[in-house]
Motif scaffolding. Structure first.
Motif, PDB file in Angstrom:
ATOM      1  N   GLU A  88       0.927  -1.203  -0.100  1.00 41.23           N
ATOM      2  CA  GLU A  88       0.027   0.143   0.056  1.00 41.23           C
ATOM      3  C   GLU A  88       0.922   1.221   0.047  1.00 41.23           C
ATOM      4  N   LYS A  89       0.575   2.014  -0.992  1.00 47.00           N
ATOM      5  CA  LYS A  89       1.614   3.390  -1.271  1.00 47.00           C
ATOM      6  C   LYS A  89       1.218   4.587  -1.444  1.00 47.00           C
ATOM      7  N   ASP A  90       1.480   5.554  -0.715  1.00 46.66           N
ATOM      8  CA  ASP A  90       1.142   6.884  -0.916  1.00 46.66           C
ATOM      9  C   ASP A  90       1.443   7.190  -2.293  1.00 46.66           C
ATOM     10  N   GLY A  91       1.076   8.436  -2.840  1.00 46.44           N
ATOM     11  CA  GLY A  91       1.522   8.868  -4.385  1.00 46.44           C
ATOM     12  C   GLY A  91       2.904   9.275  -4.060  1.00 46.44           C
ATOM     13  N   PHE A  92       3.737   9.216  -5.158  1.00 46.87           N
ATOM     14  CA  PHE A  92       5.076   9.687  -5.332  1.00 46.87           C
ATOM     15  C   PHE A  92       5.122  10.083  -6.828  1.00 46.87           C
ATOM     16  N   ARG A  93       6.377  10.833  -6.952  1.00 45.71           N
ATOM     17  CA  ARG A  93       6.899  11.460  -8.203  1.00 45.71           C
ATOM     18  C   ARG A  93       8.074  10.931  -8.797  1.00 45.71           C
ATOM     19  N   LEU A  94       7.873  10.743  -9.998  1.00 51.13           N
ATOM     20  CA  LEU A  94       9.168  10.204 -10.735  1.00 51.13           C
ATOM     21  C   LEU A  94       9.596  11.201 -11.553  1.00 51.13           C
ATOM     22  N   VAL A  95      10.920  11.305 -11.676  1.00 51.28           N
ATOM     23  CA  VAL A  95      11.574  12.447 -12.434  1.00 51.28           C
ATOM     24  C   VAL A  95      12.590  11.747 -13.283  1.00 51.28           C
ATOM     25  N   TRP A 152      21.288   9.764 -11.571  1.00 46.25           N
ATOM     26  CA  TRP A 152      19.885   9.540 -11.176  1.00 46.25           C
ATOM     27  C   TRP A 152      19.834   8.450 -10.142  1.00 46.25           C
ATOM     28  N   GLU A 153      20.519   7.236 -10.362  1.00 45.57           N
ATOM     29  CA  GLU A 153      20.366   6.338  -9.455  1.00 45.57           C
ATOM     30  C   GLU A 153      20.953   6.758  -7.962  1.00 45.57           C
ATOM     31  N   ALA A 154      21.748   7.577  -7.851  1.00 45.22           N
ATOM     32  CA  ALA A 154      22.395   8.121  -6.632  1.00 45.22           C
ATOM     33  C   ALA A 154      21.256   9.037  -6.008  1.00 45.22           C
ATOM     34  N   CYS A 155      20.417   9.678  -6.767  1.00 43.11           N
ATOM     35  CA  CYS A 155      19.511  10.527  -6.226  1.00 43.11           C
ATOM     36  C   CYS A 155      18.295   9.744  -5.946  1.00 43.11           C
ATOM     37  N   ALA A 156      17.925   8.617  -6.358  1.00 44.59           N
ATOM     38  CA  ALA A 156      16.569   7.882  -6.049  1.00 44.59           C
ATOM     39  C   ALA A 156      16.372   7.791  -4.466  1.00 44.59           C
ATOM     40  N   SER A 157      15.125   7.991  -4.094  1.00 46.49           N
ATOM     41  CA  SER A 157      14.750   7.909  -2.656  1.00 46.49           C
ATOM     42  C   SER A 157      13.424   7.200  -2.515  1.00 46.49           C
ATOM     43  N   HIS A 217      11.465   6.840 -18.307  1.00 39.70           N
ATOM     44  CA  HIS A 217      12.716   6.440 -17.714  1.00 39.70           C
ATOM     45  C   HIS A 217      13.220   7.337 -16.509  1.00 39.70           C
ATOM     46  N   GLY A 218      13.249   6.915 -15.332  1.00 41.96           N
ATOM     47  CA  GLY A 218      13.544   7.795 -14.419  1.00 41.96           C
ATOM     48  C   GLY A 218      13.644   7.120 -13.023  1.00 41.96           C
ATOM     49  N   VAL A 219      13.523   8.070 -11.818  1.00 47.27           N
ATOM     50  CA  VAL A 219      13.725   7.542 -10.446  1.00 47.27           C
ATOM     51  C   VAL A 219      12.701   8.164  -9.773  1.00 47.27           C
ATOM     52  N   THR A 220      12.436   7.527  -8.683  1.00 47.85           N
ATOM     53  CA  THR A 220      11.520   8.083  -7.473  1.00 47.85           C
ATOM     54  C   THR A 220      12.361   9.099  -6.751  1.00 47.85           C
ATOM     55  N   SER A 221      11.746  10.292  -6.732  1.00 46.10           N
ATOM     56  CA  SER A 221      12.427  11.403  -5.883  1.00 46.10           C
ATOM     57  C   SER A 221      11.488  12.551  -5.816  1.00 46.10           C
ATOM     58  N   ASP A 222      11.577  13.218  -4.530  1.00 47.60           N
ATOM     59  CA  ASP A 222      10.954  14.646  -4.473  1.00 47.60           C
ATOM     60  C   ASP A 222      11.996  15.694  -4.689  1.00 47.60           C
ATOM     61  N   GLU A 223      13.305  15.568  -4.944  1.00 50.15           N
ATOM     62  CA  GLU A 223      13.992  16.839  -5.155  1.00 50.15           C
ATOM     63  C   GLU A 223      14.231  16.937  -6.626  1.00 50.15           C
ATOM     64  N   ASP A 224      14.932  17.977  -6.920  1.00 47.29           N
ATOM     65  CA  ASP A 224      15.587  17.816  -8.646  1.00 47.29           C
ATOM     66  C   ASP A 224      16.606  17.161  -8.650  1.00 47.29           C
ATOM     67  N   SER A 274       8.656  15.146 -15.123  1.00 44.89           N
ATOM     68  CA  SER A 274       8.150  14.408 -13.759  1.00 44.89           C
ATOM     69  C   SER A 274       6.870  13.842 -14.344  1.00 44.89           C
ATOM     70  N   LEU A 275       6.589  12.590 -13.541  1.00 45.49           N
ATOM     71  CA  LEU A 275       5.376  12.108 -13.597  1.00 45.49           C
ATOM     72  C   LEU A 275       4.774  11.833 -12.157  1.00 45.49           C
ATOM     73  N   ASP A 276       3.504  12.161 -11.850  1.00 44.70           N
ATOM     74  CA  ASP A 276       2.988  12.085 -10.497  1.00 44.70           C
ATOM     75  C   ASP A 276       1.952  10.646 -10.430  1.00 44.70           C
ATOM     76  N   VAL A 277       2.466   9.931  -9.531  1.00 45.76           N
ATOM     77  CA  VAL A 277       1.842   8.750  -9.423  1.00 45.76           C
ATOM     78  C   VAL A 277       0.597   8.623  -8.286  1.00 45.76           C
ATOM     79  N   ALA A 278      -0.543   8.130  -8.472  1.00 47.18           N
ATOM     80  CA  ALA A 278      -1.491   8.413  -7.442  1.00 47.18           C
ATOM     81  C   ALA A 278      -1.271   7.186  -6.199  1.00 47.18           C
ATOM     82  N   PRO A 279      -1.688   7.413  -5.258  1.00 50.31           N
ATOM     83  CA  PRO A 279      -1.779   6.451  -4.007  1.00 50.31           C
ATOM     84  C   PRO A 279      -2.616   5.376  -4.778  1.00 50.31           C
ATOM     85  N   GLY A 280      -2.034   4.058  -3.967  1.00 52.24           N
ATOM     86  CA  GLY A 280      -2.944   2.863  -4.392  1.00 52.24           C
ATOM     87  C   GLY A 280      -2.120   1.707  -3.908  1.00 52.24           C
ATOM     88  N   THR A 281      -2.576   0.346  -4.313  1.00 54.45           N
ATOM     89  CA  THR A 281      -1.914  -0.909  -3.985  1.00 54.45           C
ATOM     90  C   THR A 281      -1.164  -1.287  -5.223  1.00 54.45           C
TER      91      THR A 281
END
Length: 288
Positions: free
Chosen positions: A132-139, A171-176, A203-210, A217-224
């Motif tokens: 179960e995951k909150d929304g997250f941002r891909l960059v 990018w990989e070093a910035c993934a969170s 093609h990208g990583v999960t991150s809230d930073e630049d 960037s791509l915003d992904v909604a919360p869900g299962t």
């Protein structure tokens, strides 16, 4: 689930001379229309619409050779609004036009009627977890690529090369957070998509930073999410993991797929022959 899928297949066969009612097929299979299309495509290896088209043209071919109906009558019976449209579709499948086929008794191609059964091989277990995951941002960066069902996708290979190894390492070093690492994201893939259909690819990583070099960037909604892991030959490890999720996991678990981006992370060996794959598929509990 497989029993109900086969009941849906019976329904298709009984109504080949009518428009496809996907809602009714999903009702018979006791699932959503979206999941039914995804399930069918994974099990059959072709989209539902393509299977129905081939089955109709198989039966139409038999009627053309039988000679009891006019070619226009056969065309209309199987959903073609004109003799020209029927002739084009007929030739695309059978390699010969309906008129010539009738005159010469030509050999035609056949799409067999499909049914599904579960084969238990017992060679390996599927590793998965449900998150179960909150929304997250891909960059990262996005493009459009043609769909390739098996083997390397040259368009994706070239796109990833264009990003560059150093940028990907940054990018990989910035993934969170999760999903971790550099991800391949397909956002608009439908089970109706035929080979060669253009898809949105990210093609990208999960991150809230630049992140340096990430222009989109791509915003992904919360869900299962159902998260699967596999190891094996590259690139087949990833493609076979997709297949096994739909042919083995979904029929045996109380979940169905839901709309949303599918995410995969692949770590390839130095020699490019082996891969460790992780696949994130958006799901919802069956009945919800």
């Amino acid at each position: 689930m497989l029993e109900r899928l086969n009941q849906a297949m019976d329904h298709i066969e009984e109504h080949l001379d009518e428009p496809v009612d996907t809602a009714e097929l999903a009702r018979i299979a006791m699932t959503s229309e979206y999941h039914f299309r995804r399930m069918f495509s994974a099990l059959a290896g072709i989209p539902l619409s393509e299977y129905v088209r081939r089955r109709r043209l198989t039966l139409a071919g038999a009627e053309v050779l039988a000679g009891r109906r006019t070619l226009l009558d056969v065309a209309v019976r199987y959903g073609y609004g004109s003799g020209e449209a029927f002739a084009r579709a007929f030739r695309a499948m059978h390699g010969v036009g309906p008129g010539e086929a009738r005159r010469t008794g030509a050999a035609l191609h056949s799409q067999p009627r499909m049914s599904f059964r579960l084969i238990v091989e017992g060679r390996s277990s599927m590793r998965y977890r449900v998150v179960e995951k909150d929304g997250f941002r891909l960059v990262g960066r996005g493009t459009r690529v043609p769909l390739v069902y098996e083997g390397m996708n040259p368009a994706i290979v070239e796109f990833v090369k264009s990003i560059g190894r150093e940028t990907l390492e940054r990018w990989e070093a910035c993934a969170s957070g999760e999903p971790g690492g550099v991800l391949a994201v397909v956002g608009n893939h439908s089970a109706q998509d035929a080979e060669g259909t253009e898809l949105d690819y990210f093609h990208g990583v999960t991150s809230d930073e630049d992140v340096p070099g990430a222009s989109e960037s791509l915003d992904v909604a919360p869900g299962t999410w159902a998260v699967f892991e596999s190891s094996g030959e590259f690139p087949l490890a990833v493609q076979y993991l997709w297949r096994d999720v739909y042919t083995q996991w979904f029929p045996s678990n109380p979940y169905r797929s839901r709309p949303g981006p599918s995410l995969s992370r692949t770590r390839v060996s130095q020699d490019g022959t082996h891969a460790d794959a992780e696949l994130w598929i958006p799901v919802v509990r069956a009945g919800d």
